[in-house]
Design a protein around this motif. Sequence first.
Motif, PDB file in Angstrom:
ATOM      1  N   ALA A 161      23.665 -22.679 -12.077  1.00  0.00           N
ATOM      2  CA  ALA A 161      22.334 -23.154 -12.459  1.00  0.00           C
ATOM      3  C   ALA A 161      21.613 -23.840 -11.303  1.00  0.00           C
ATOM      4  CB  ALA A 161      22.456 -24.124 -13.638  1.00  0.00           C
ATOM      5  N   GLU A 162      22.352 -24.329 -10.300  1.00  0.00           N
ATOM      6  CA  GLU A 162      21.728 -24.982  -9.150  1.00  0.00           C
ATOM      7  C   GLU A 162      21.067 -23.992  -8.199  1.00  0.00           C
ATOM      8  OE1 GLU A 162      24.084 -28.288  -7.293  1.00  0.00           O
ATOM      9  OE2 GLU A 162      25.665 -27.454  -8.555  1.00  0.00           O
ATOM     10  N   ALA A 163      21.419 -22.711  -8.307  1.00  0.00           N
ATOM     11  CA  ALA A 163      20.924 -21.726  -7.358  1.00  0.00           C
ATOM     12  C   ALA A 163      19.400 -21.629  -7.392  1.00  0.00           C
ATOM     13  CB  ALA A 163      21.559 -20.367  -7.647  1.00  0.00           C
ATOM     14  N   ALA A 164      18.821 -21.526  -8.589  1.00  0.00           N
ATOM     15  CA  ALA A 164      17.370 -21.367  -8.699  1.00  0.00           C
ATOM     16  C   ALA A 164      16.633 -22.591  -8.182  1.00  0.00           C
ATOM     17  CB  ALA A 164      16.984 -21.082 -10.143  1.00  0.00           C
ATOM     18  N   GLU A 165      17.170 -23.775  -8.419  1.00  0.00           N
ATOM     19  CA  GLU A 165      16.529 -24.986  -7.907  1.00  0.00           C
ATOM     20  C   GLU A 165      16.583 -25.021  -6.391  1.00  0.00           C
ATOM     21  OE1 GLU A 165      14.450 -28.149  -7.182  1.00  0.00           O
ATOM     22  OE2 GLU A 165      14.565 -27.167  -9.151  1.00  0.00           O
ATOM     23  N   GLU A 166      17.665 -24.536  -5.816  1.00  0.00           N
ATOM     24  CA  GLU A 166      17.742 -24.468  -4.361  1.00  0.00           C
ATOM     25  C   GLU A 166      16.696 -23.499  -3.817  1.00  0.00           C
ATOM     26  OE1 GLU A 166      19.073 -24.984  -0.370  1.00  0.00           O
ATOM     27  OE2 GLU A 166      19.018 -26.193  -2.197  1.00  0.00           O
ATOM     28  N   GLY A 167      16.468 -22.400  -4.523  1.00  0.00           N
ATOM     29  CA  GLY A 167      15.415 -21.485  -4.113  1.00  0.00           C
ATOM     30  C   GLY A 167      14.048 -22.137  -4.138  1.00  0.00           C
ATOM     31  N   ARG A 168      13.776 -22.925  -5.180  1.00  0.00           N
ATOM     32  CA  ARG A 168      12.492 -23.627  -5.252  1.00  0.00           C
ATOM     33  C   ARG A 168      12.368 -24.655  -4.134  1.00  0.00           C
ATOM     34  NH1 ARG A 168      13.389 -22.666 -10.913  1.00  0.00           N
ATOM     35  NH2 ARG A 168      14.735 -24.492 -11.132  1.00  0.00           N
ATOM     36  N   ARG A 169      13.462 -25.335  -3.827  1.00  0.00           N
ATOM     37  CA  ARG A 169      13.443 -26.330  -2.744  1.00  0.00           C
ATOM     38  C   ARG A 169      13.106 -25.671  -1.409  1.00  0.00           C
ATOM     39  NH1 ARG A 169      16.154 -28.379   1.453  1.00  0.00           N
ATOM     40  NH2 ARG A 169      17.688 -26.696   1.360  1.00  0.00           N
ATOM     41  N   LEU A 170      13.684 -24.501  -1.167  1.00  0.00           N
ATOM     42  CA  LEU A 170      13.420 -23.809   0.091  1.00  0.00           C
ATOM     43  C   LEU A 170      11.965 -23.359   0.184  1.00  0.00           C
ATOM     44  CD1 LEU A 170      16.669 -21.685   0.453  1.00  0.00           C
ATOM     45  CD2 LEU A 170      15.979 -23.632   1.861  1.00  0.00           C
ATOM     46  N   ARG A 171      11.395 -22.901  -0.911  1.00  0.00           N
ATOM     47  CA  ARG A 171       9.994 -22.491  -0.873  1.00  0.00           C
ATOM     48  C   ARG A 171       9.087 -23.694  -0.621  1.00  0.00           C
ATOM     49  NH1 ARG A 171      12.011 -19.543  -5.102  1.00  0.00           N
ATOM     50  NH2 ARG A 171      10.831 -20.551  -6.763  1.00  0.00           N
ATOM     51  N   ARG A 172       9.417 -24.834  -1.216  1.00  0.00           N
ATOM     52  CA  ARG A 172       8.620 -26.034  -0.929  1.00  0.00           C
ATOM     53  C   ARG A 172       8.737 -26.406   0.543  1.00  0.00           C
ATOM     54  NH1 ARG A 172      10.962 -27.694  -5.955  1.00  0.00           N
ATOM     55  NH2 ARG A 172      12.518 -28.958  -4.850  1.00  0.00           N
ATOM     56  N   LEU A 173       9.938 -26.284   1.096  1.00  0.00           N
ATOM     57  CA  LEU A 173      10.181 -26.638   2.487  1.00  0.00           C
ATOM     58  C   LEU A 173       9.378 -25.765   3.444  1.00  0.00           C
ATOM     59  CD1 LEU A 173      12.035 -28.438   4.323  1.00  0.00           C
ATOM     60  CD2 LEU A 173      13.636 -26.518   4.350  1.00  0.00           C
ATOM     61  N   HIS A 174       9.201 -24.496   3.085  1.00  0.00           N
ATOM     62  CA  HIS A 174       8.517 -23.558   3.976  1.00  0.00           C
ATOM     63  C   HIS A 174       7.005 -23.492   3.740  1.00  0.00           C
ATOM     64  CE1 HIS A 174      12.676 -22.183   4.510  1.00  0.00           C
ATOM     65  NE2 HIS A 174      12.269 -21.655   5.636  1.00  0.00           N
ATOM     66  N   ARG A 175       6.519 -24.266   2.790  1.00  0.00           N
ATOM     67  CA  ARG A 175       5.112 -24.164   2.409  1.00  0.00           C
ATOM     68  C   ARG A 175       4.152 -24.498   3.556  1.00  0.00           C
ATOM     69  NH1 ARG A 175       4.262 -27.026  -3.078  1.00  0.00           N
ATOM     70  NH2 ARG A 175       5.085 -28.739  -1.818  1.00  0.00           N
ATOM     71  N   THR A 176       4.531 -25.397   4.445  1.00  0.00           N
ATOM     72  CA  THR A 176       3.622 -25.844   5.508  1.00  0.00           C
ATOM     73  C   THR A 176       3.910 -25.188   6.854  1.00  0.00           C
ATOM     74  OG1 THR A 176       5.085 -27.721   5.996  1.00  0.00           O
ATOM     75  CG2 THR A 176       3.312 -28.077   4.394  1.00  0.00           C
ATOM     76  N   ILE A 177       4.801 -24.195   6.886  1.00  0.00           N
ATOM     77  CA  ILE A 177       5.164 -23.556   8.154  1.00  0.00           C
ATOM     78  C   ILE A 177       4.226 -22.386   8.406  1.00  0.00           C
ATOM     79  CG2 ILE A 177       6.969 -22.302   9.384  1.00  0.00           C
ATOM     80  CD1 ILE A 177       9.022 -23.957   7.879  1.00  0.00           C
ATOM     81  N   LEU A 178       3.346 -22.545   9.381  1.00  0.00           N
ATOM     82  CA  LEU A 178       2.391 -21.509   9.728  1.00  0.00           C
ATOM     83  C   LEU A 178       1.987 -21.681  11.177  1.00  0.00           C
ATOM     84  CD1 LEU A 178      -1.110 -22.401   8.222  1.00  0.00           C
ATOM     85  CD2 LEU A 178       0.773 -24.005   8.379  1.00  0.00           C
ATOM     86  N   GLY A 179       1.370 -20.653  11.747  1.00  0.00           N
ATOM     87  CA  GLY A 179       0.956 -20.721  13.144  1.00  0.00           C
ATOM     88  C   GLY A 179       0.575 -19.343  13.638  1.00  0.00           C
ATOM     89  N   THR A 180       0.777 -19.104  14.936  1.00  0.00           N
ATOM     90  CA  THR A 180       0.455 -17.834  15.573  1.00  0.00           C
ATOM     91  C   THR A 180       1.697 -17.305  16.258  1.00  0.00           C
ATOM     92  OG1 THR A 180      -1.808 -18.599  15.969  1.00  0.00           O
ATOM     93  CG2 THR A 180      -1.065 -16.689  17.237  1.00  0.00           C
ATOM     94  N   ASP A 181       2.005 -16.028  16.046  1.00  0.00           N
ATOM     95  CA  ASP A 181       3.226 -15.485  16.630  1.00  0.00           C
ATOM     96  C   ASP A 181       2.988 -15.000  18.053  1.00  0.00           C
ATOM     97  OD1 ASP A 181       2.131 -12.911  16.579  1.00  0.00           O
ATOM     98  OD2 ASP A 181       3.295 -12.239  14.854  1.00  0.00           O
ATOM     99  N   THR A 182       4.029 -14.399  18.665  1.00  0.00           N
ATOM    100  CA  THR A 182       3.959 -14.004  20.071  1.00  0.00           C
ATOM    101  C   THR A 182       2.984 -12.858  20.309  1.00  0.00           C
ATOM    102  OG1 THR A 182       5.856 -12.533  19.716  1.00  0.00           O
ATOM    103  CG2 THR A 182       6.320 -14.751  20.531  1.00  0.00           C
ATOM    104  N   ARG A 183       2.555 -12.187  19.247  1.00  0.00           N
ATOM    105  CA  ARG A 183       1.584 -11.093  19.382  1.00  0.00           C
ATOM    106  C   ARG A 183       0.173 -11.525  19.015  1.00  0.00           C
ATOM    107  NH1 ARG A 183       5.222  -6.065  16.885  1.00  0.00           N
ATOM    108  NH2 ARG A 183       7.104  -6.537  18.109  1.00  0.00           N
ATOM    109  N   GLY A 184       0.005 -12.837  18.852  1.00  0.00           N
ATOM    110  CA  GLY A 184      -1.323 -13.369  18.557  1.00  0.00           C
ATOM    111  C   GLY A 184      -1.743 -13.253  17.115  1.00  0.00           C
ATOM    112  N   ARG A 185      -0.811 -12.980  16.216  1.00  0.00           N
ATOM    113  CA  ARG A 185      -1.129 -12.819  14.798  1.00  0.00           C
ATOM    114  C   ARG A 185      -0.822 -14.109  14.049  1.00  0.00           C
ATOM    115  NH1 ARG A 185       2.626  -7.577  14.006  1.00  0.00           N
ATOM    116  NH2 ARG A 185       4.093  -9.213  14.630  1.00  0.00           N
ATOM    117  N   ARG A 186      -1.688 -14.457  13.124  1.00  0.00           N
ATOM    118  CA  ARG A 186      -1.447 -15.621  12.287  1.00  0.00           C
ATOM    119  C   ARG A 186      -0.295 -15.321  11.341  1.00  0.00           C
ATOM    120  NH1 ARG A 186      -2.856 -20.372  13.572  1.00  0.00           N
ATOM    121  NH2 ARG A 186      -3.103 -20.986  11.382  1.00  0.00           N
TER     122      ARG A 186
END
Length: 304
Positions: A91-116
């Motif tokens: 039962a902890e598996a799904a909560e861990e999935g939600r935690r990871l999505r929250r953790l990645h919510r603010t990760i954004l930028g521009t990659d090495t090919r200039g794409r957002r």
Amino acid sequence: MTTTRPEPLTAARGGTDGGGTDPAPPPPGGVLWSLSGDIRALLMLPAALTLQVAHPAVGAGVDAHSVFRSDPWGRGERSLASLQLWVYGGAEAAEEGRRLRRLHRTILGTDTRGRRYHALTPANYAWVHATGFPVYRHAARYLMRPLTAAQERALYREWLQVGRILGIHDRDMPQTVEDFWPYYRAMLAEEIEATAVVRELVAADAPLPPPDRGPLPLRLALRALWPVLLPPLTRLRRFATVGLMPPDAREAIGLPWTPDQERRLRRLCSVLRVVVPVLPERLRYLPRARAARAAHRARPRAHA
């Protein structure tokens, strides 16, 4: 590769998931139960991680947002604990999935090919997950035994279940092994490259601080011996990372691998195939896997 913003952070619903229920983790006794909790799986993980960050967007995100340089042991410990929850957490598996999505919510930028990019853009997030299947399949041939066709299909079905736990929609991942390989080959041909993070992960002279976890006497001893231990450790890490990566992925990234290295890898793995299966369970399986296996074995007796 799509650069759209991610969808709302709700649990992905797979084809077999019910209306409001969490995605189910892989079944006890399945292929993943045998693979991912075995101590030999520790040798597989660097290859999967390196293949993940060979994607320009994923590599850029890790380069800019990860603590793998400043806290490598802590990051490794947390990543391993998370992976074990996906498979053995119940039962902890799904909560861990939600935690990871929250953790990645603010990760954004521009990659090495200039794409957002955004970490939760389906194409990026799905690739991070997808890499586990070809690495598990390839490395099992060396460290354990080749998977049968039925086991390979079961492994892929179970890996899709893990993807649903992580919030990956079925429409964003190929739903059969037959559909997976064209997707995988296209990614190798069009996206994968030797990113800066890849080069760091496979460098034989990469800096790595001594472990900062475990009993104090052990940490002090490792700190004193670290100048001697680090060079062979980094060479072994590179050797296992490159050797246990599928050859087509290795070629796409541009990682050299010689026939002599292949022979040495096969010799090492032949020893592990003999030694590890005869170890007691407390030494053969990682703690979370060991506890889940024991609980699963005890369950029928509790209802007898």
